[in-house]
Structures are given as structure tokens and as C-alpha cells.
Design an enzyme around this catalytic site. Structure first.
Site, PDB file in Angstrom:
ATOM      1  N   ASP A   1       0.863  -1.188   0.000  1.00 18.50           N
ATOM      2  CA  ASP A   1       0.000   0.000   0.000  1.00 18.50           C
ATOM      3  C   ASP A   1       0.896   1.234   0.000  1.00 18.50           C
ATOM      4  O   ASP A   1       1.597   1.504   0.981  1.00 18.50           O
ATOM      5  CB  ASP A   1      -0.890  -0.027   1.251  1.00 18.50           C
ATOM      6  CG  ASP A   1      -1.937   1.080   1.245  1.00 18.50           C
ATOM      7  OD1 ASP A   1      -1.969   1.868   0.281  1.00 18.50           O
ATOM      8  OD2 ASP A   1      -2.723   1.160   2.220  1.00 18.50           O
ATOM      9  N   LEU A   2       0.887   1.971  -1.091  1.00 16.55           N
ATOM     10  CA  LEU A   2       1.774   3.131  -1.222  1.00 16.55           C
ATOM     11  C   LEU A   2       1.295   4.290  -0.343  1.00 16.55           C
ATOM     12  O   LEU A   2       0.097   4.517  -0.214  1.00 16.55           O
ATOM     13  CB  LEU A   2       1.840   3.565  -2.688  1.00 16.55           C
ATOM     14  CG  LEU A   2       2.387   2.481  -3.632  1.00 16.55           C
ATOM     15  CD1 LEU A   2       2.099   2.844  -5.076  1.00 16.55           C
ATOM     16  CD2 LEU A   2       3.875   2.266  -3.418  1.00 16.55           C
TER      17      LEU A   2
ATOM     18  N   TYR B   1      -0.984   9.964  -4.393  1.00 13.07           N
ATOM     19  CA  TYR B   1      -1.061  11.126  -5.283  1.00 13.07           C
ATOM     20  C   TYR B   1      -0.054  12.193  -4.878  1.00 13.07           C
ATOM     21  O   TYR B   1       0.612  12.809  -5.716  1.00 13.07           O
ATOM     22  CB  TYR B   1      -2.469  11.755  -5.242  1.00 13.07           C
ATOM     23  CG  TYR B   1      -3.544  11.000  -5.983  1.00 13.07           C
ATOM     24  CD1 TYR B   1      -3.338   9.711  -6.450  1.00 13.07           C
ATOM     25  CD2 TYR B   1      -4.785  11.592  -6.218  1.00 13.07           C
ATOM     26  CE1 TYR B   1      -4.338   9.038  -7.120  1.00 13.07           C
ATOM     27  CE2 TYR B   1      -5.788  10.920  -6.889  1.00 13.07           C
ATOM     28  CZ  TYR B   1      -5.568   9.640  -7.339  1.00 13.07           C
ATOM     29  OH  TYR B   1      -6.556   8.980  -8.006  1.00 13.07           O
TER      30      TYR B   1
ATOM     31  N   ASP C   1      -3.154   2.508  -5.825  1.00 10.43           N
ATOM     32  CA  ASP C   1      -2.058   2.544  -4.854  1.00 10.43           C
ATOM     33  C   ASP C   1      -1.860   1.251  -4.065  1.00 10.43           C
ATOM     34  O   ASP C   1      -1.076   1.217  -3.121  1.00 10.43           O
ATOM     35  CB  ASP C   1      -2.265   3.706  -3.878  1.00 10.43           C
ATOM     36  CG  ASP C   1      -3.628   3.680  -3.209  1.00 10.43           C
ATOM     37  OD1 ASP C   1      -4.497   2.911  -3.650  1.00 10.43           O
ATOM     38  OD2 ASP C   1      -3.832   4.441  -2.244  1.00 10.43           O
ATOM     39  N   GLU C   2      -2.578   0.182  -4.445  1.00  8.86           N
ATOM     40  CA  GLU C   2      -2.440  -1.074  -3.701  1.00  8.86           C
ATOM     41  C   GLU C   2      -2.223  -2.245  -4.658  1.00  8.86           C
ATOM     42  O   GLU C   2      -2.747  -2.262  -5.760  1.00  8.86           O
ATOM     43  CB  GLU C   2      -3.690  -1.338  -2.853  1.00  8.86           C
ATOM     44  CG  GLU C   2      -3.980  -0.279  -1.807  1.00  8.86           C
ATOM     45  CD  GLU C   2      -5.274  -0.567  -1.052  1.00  8.86           C
ATOM     46  OE1 GLU C   2      -5.408  -1.680  -0.504  1.00  8.86           O
ATOM     47  OE2 GLU C   2      -6.158   0.310  -1.035  1.00  8.86           O
TER      48      GLU C   2
END
Length: 503
Positions: A19-20, A24, A111-112
Site C-alpha cells: 500500500d503506497l 497522489y 495505490d495497492e
């Protein structure tokens, strides 16, 4: 016996959830390094859809209004995040990079990613055993600070998994400049839940003995991945508000209320059981874009907003190289009580003469596509009555490689009349889609009110078509060849082309 074998196999799995961090905002910082270490928010319309940790320290939160965010943090720098292109491109780079380590990578939003590292872990475990080395150190945190038992191969597998997760994170940072969290567990559900235990830029491994502590720590049933808004609301009416309530709820009553398959699935989830595989994402199954706003209340505005969405969407379709065969329009009506969960949509096939123009003459397809989308809009909204929309979205789906010999054939089109398998019929669709960062609109559900009105309008439109002198459906044609409702909705020239082809 088969159950015990499958249980052992499940325990042997090793799944990483990556998970980043504030994705954004990170992408914007990479694009403009001067923003680093400054409070930064990414704005879509009047909402801060995400912000970095510098902004969060000052009280700014995701999905906060711009006005409130500026009051909390006057120094907040806002960047416009309505063009998703840079985020989408970076997102695919992350998935591609993880795919270099392992083929089983499943995207979840921008993002995951889930990665099934079971085989890599098994190889490393064998290498450890062959070398006679019994020492292996965990990377990152262990949930609940649980002691690791190196005599337990399940523990050892997950510890090896933590080392691999650290390699993923290091590679993402070294090559793409992004940081992120990771969770390591025996299934997708638990790896996703545990990945956010320590933030930002950290990772956590969950050992089986702590899984119940983790799942019971969730304060609301909707925090369980896989239980959406609609299901959570139904559970609340039954008095089920948290995981412990769901675990204790009588299975027979739950099955009667929700149906056997849903009831069994969510009760399994409440115990942390999830045997769903990591499904490699492959190329996108659809291309969509949407716009949220405070108010849209005229057909002219609807048309303008559709025209604004189409160019970027058509460019993405062109770059992909495949041709879409279905177009869908999504709307959200204003509701003071149900702000985010009031979405409905209609879809129809794209006429073949337009399909051929995708990519080559994109500017020439905008006007006819707008006409089609307005027809879909009128199926949902009576334009003679006041309406108040807060979102419009367009989606191209049923993507196919360029046909060779059948290209341009009306017979080819007739075979594509029905919507793609699993997409639902051309009726109001219920959507229960969890979105990650990426939109000022969150999980949406259809409002069932107005179905009768929609059907009535549809019938009125059919009678209007007949009055206008468009040919009736040629009933001598085989019903299996063509959808009658779709036939009536097609432009007159296409109808005549179909009739002449078939006769």
C-alpha cells in the site's frame, strides 16, 4: 480430510499487500521536488482527496473540504489532481515492477497491490533447510509483538515473506522514488488489514495466532474488506455492528436474510478466513473517467460535461490499442442524507461504424458518442422534471483486440448485441465498488427508487420512436440474432443496414 488438507494449504500461503503512502501526493512530489517536506494536498473540485504526512501533522485529512483544510493549515499547498494520467502511469509502473519478482500480482485501485509469494517463500525455505541454516530474522514489525517460533514452519514461511516484502519496498523506492507500507499474512484479507498497522513506510507480519486479535480490533463491520456499504447497512438492521456481532450471529438467520453464499462468505471473513486467489490483473478491463460537482441540473450541462470527459478517455483507448464494444453512463443524484451512495448507470453496445473509428478518427466519434450517452441519460432522468446531479461518469468496456476478417461486418456486430458476461443487462446497475485514492466520490450504490418511472420513460421512448416512422423490429429475424430493445434504440441508418444484411 479434504477440509484439513485445504486448511493446511491455506496456512502455507504467503500473501503480501503493498500500500503506497499518500500516493497522489508522492507522485506530485516526484514531479516537483520543491514540494518535498512541505504540507501538500491534492485537490479535486472542492475536496482534498489526499495529502502528505506534513499536512496530516497539521490536522488536514483525506476527503476534507478545501475550505476546512485551509483553515486547519494556512500554509497548505494545493495541486490540481483532476487529471489522473500521471497517477495511473505511475501505478502501472509499480505493478510492472512487482511483476518482475513474481507473476501473481493483483492491482487494487491505483495505490495497492496483492502479491502471492508462496512459491518464492517455498524455494527460499528449501534453500535454508539445505544449507543447514536455522536462523532467519524478521523484517519490520510483528503484529502484537508476538514471539516467533522457528520450529513452526508457518512462522518461518511468514518471516521469509517479510524479507521478500522488504525487498519489494526497497525496489519500489530505489527505482520509482515511492515509499509504501506492506502487510504479510496467510491470505489477502489479513495481509490488507495488517499492512496499515504501522505507517508510513513500514511493514508488519501477522502470525496465525494473532489473526483473531486483528480482526476483532475493527470497530465497525464495514472495515472488513469485502463487506460493502449495502451489506453493512443490512447487517446493521439485524443488530450486527462489529466483527464479534457477526461471528456470534446465528448462521441460519443470516442465510435467510442475505442468501446462503453471501452469508457464508461474510461469516468466513469475520473469522479472518479468505481463500480467494491473487488474480493477475493483466490489461485494464475497462476505461472510465468521471467528474463530481456540486450541481448539474440541465441537459445542456450534462452534454458539456460528457464532452469534457470523452477526449482524455478516447486517448487512453487509442494508446491501449483494443476496441471497446460497450459504453456506459453513470450518474449520481443529489441526496442530503445519502451523499456518496446514490449511483446508477445504463449501458449499451457501441454501433460498429463507430467502433472502426476509435483511434483513427477520435474527434469524429465524439459527437455520435455524446448522442448515444444522452439517450442513456434520458433512460435514467426525466428531463422534463427538475433534477440535481452531483456526478457524471463514462466507461468504455468489453474491450477486444482489433478484428481481422470480420472487421466492419454488420454480422460481427449482431453477435455483440448482448452485454459482456457478468456486466449485467441494460437495466439500472447496482455498483458496490470500493475505490482507493482516485476520486472525490467514494463507494457508490444505486438508489432503487424511480425504477418504475425509468421503465415508463423507456416505454414512452419506444412509442415515440414508432411515431417518428422508424421501421418496426423485423420479427422474421431470429430473436437470438438481435436484441429487440437495442434494435429500437439504434440510429435509423444502422437499423436499415441490419435489416438489409439479414434479408
Amino acid at each position: 480430510h479434504s477440509k484439513s488438507v485445504s486448511a493446511r494449504r491455506a496456512a502455507c500461503r504467503a500473501i503480501v499487500h503493498v500500500d503506497l503512502d499518500c500516493f497522489y501526493a508522492q507522485v506530485e512530489t516526484i514531479r516537483n521536488p520543491e514540494l518535498r517536506d512541505k504540507p501538500l494536498g491534492v485537490q479535486q473540485k472542492y475536496i482534498v482527496v489526499t495529502c502528505n504526512y506534513e499536512a496530516r501533522k497539521r490536522g488536514v485529512k483525506k476527503m476534507m473540504s478545501v475550505k476546512d483544510a485551509k483553515e486547519k493549515c494556512p500554509q497548505l499547498i494545493l495541486v490540481n489532481g483532476e487529471d489522473l494520467t500521471p497517477y495511473r502511469e505511475m501505478s502501472y509502473k509499480v505493478t510492472e515492477l512487482l511483476g518482475e519478482f513474481c507473476p501473481l500480482v493483483e492491482r487494487l485501485g491505483f495505490d495497492e497491490n496483492f502479491v502471492d509469494i508462496t512459491e518464492i517463500v517455498e524455494k527460499r525455505l528449501n534453500q535454508l533447510q539445505q544449507s543447514g541454516c536455522s536462523r532467519v530474522c524478521v523484517s519490520g514489525h510483528v503484529y502484537n509483538n508476538q514471539a516467533i517460533n522457528l520450529r513452526d514452519t508457518t512462522h518461518v514461511r511468514l518471516v521469509i515473506g517479510s524479507r521478500i516484502a522488504e525487498e519489494f519496498r526497497e525496489a519500489i523506492h530505489a527505482r520509482l522514488g515511492l515509499t509504501g507500507c506492506a502487510g504479510v499474512a496467510s491470505n489477502k484479507l489479513l495481509s490488507k488489514l495488517v499492512s496499515g498497522t504501522f505507517k508510513p513506510n513500514q511493514q508488519t507480519v501477522l502470525l496465525p495466532e494473532s489473526s483473531q486479535d486483528l480482526i476483532r480490533s475493527l470497530d465497525h463491520i464495514q472495515k472488513v474488506p469485502g463487506i460493502g456499504y449495502k451489506t453493512a447497512k443490512r447487517l446493521e438492521t439485524l443488530g450486527v455492528r462489529n466483527v464479534c456481532d457477526l461471528q456470534a450471529f446465528p448462521s441460519a438467520v443470516l442465510e435467510k436474510e442475505l442468501g446462503v453464499s453471501i452469508a457464508q462468505r461474510i461469516q468466513k471473513l469475520s473469522y479472518g478466513e479468505d481463500d480467494s486467489p491473487v488474480m493477475p490483473s493483466g490489461p485494464p478491463q475497462s476505461f472510465s473517467d468521471e467528474d463530481s460537482f456540486k450541481k448539474c441540473s440541465s441537459e445542456v450541462e450534462v452534454k458539456e460535461k460528457i464532452e469534457e470527459l470523452l477526449p482524455n478517455l478516447l486517448d487512453r483507448v487509442y494508446k491501449d490499442g483494443r476496441q471497446p464494444h460497450t459504453v456506459r453512463l453513470t450518474i449520481r443524484r443529489f441526496s442530503s442524507t445519502n451523499k456518496w451512495f446514490n449511483r446508477e448507470s445504463r449501458q449499451c453496445p457501441i454501433p460498429p461504424h463507430l467502433i472502426q473509428k476509435f483511434g483513427k478518427e477520435s474527434s469524429n466519434v465524439i459527437s455520435p458518442l455524446v448522442d448515444i450517452l444522452i439517450k442513456l441519460f434520458r433512460k435514467m432522468i426525466d428531463v422534463d422534471l427538475p433534477f440535481h446531479l452531483t456526478l457524471l461518469g463514462v466507461c468504455f468496456s468489453n474491450l477486444k483486440d482489433l478484428p481481422s476478417s470480420t472487421k466492419g461486418s454488420i454480422g460481427f456486430y449482431l453477435k455483440q448485441m448482448s452485454p459482456p458476461s457478468g456486466s449485467g443487462k441494460r437495466v439500472r446497475e447496482v455498483e458496490d465498488v470500493s475505490q482507493g485514492e482516485g476520486s472525490a466520490s467514494r463507494t457508490q450504490n444505486c438508489n432503487r427508487t424511480g425504477t418504475t418511472k425509468t421503465r415508463k420513460l423507456s416505454e414512452e421512448k419506444k412509442s415515440n420512436v414508432k411515431k417518428a416512422g422508424v421501421p418496426n423490429f423485423p420479427f422474421h429475424l431470429s430473436p437470438g440474432d438481435i436484441d429487440q430493445e437495442v434494435f429500437r434504440e439504434l440510429p435509423e441508418d444502422i437499423q436499415k443496414e441490419i435489416i438489409s444484411e439479414k434479408t
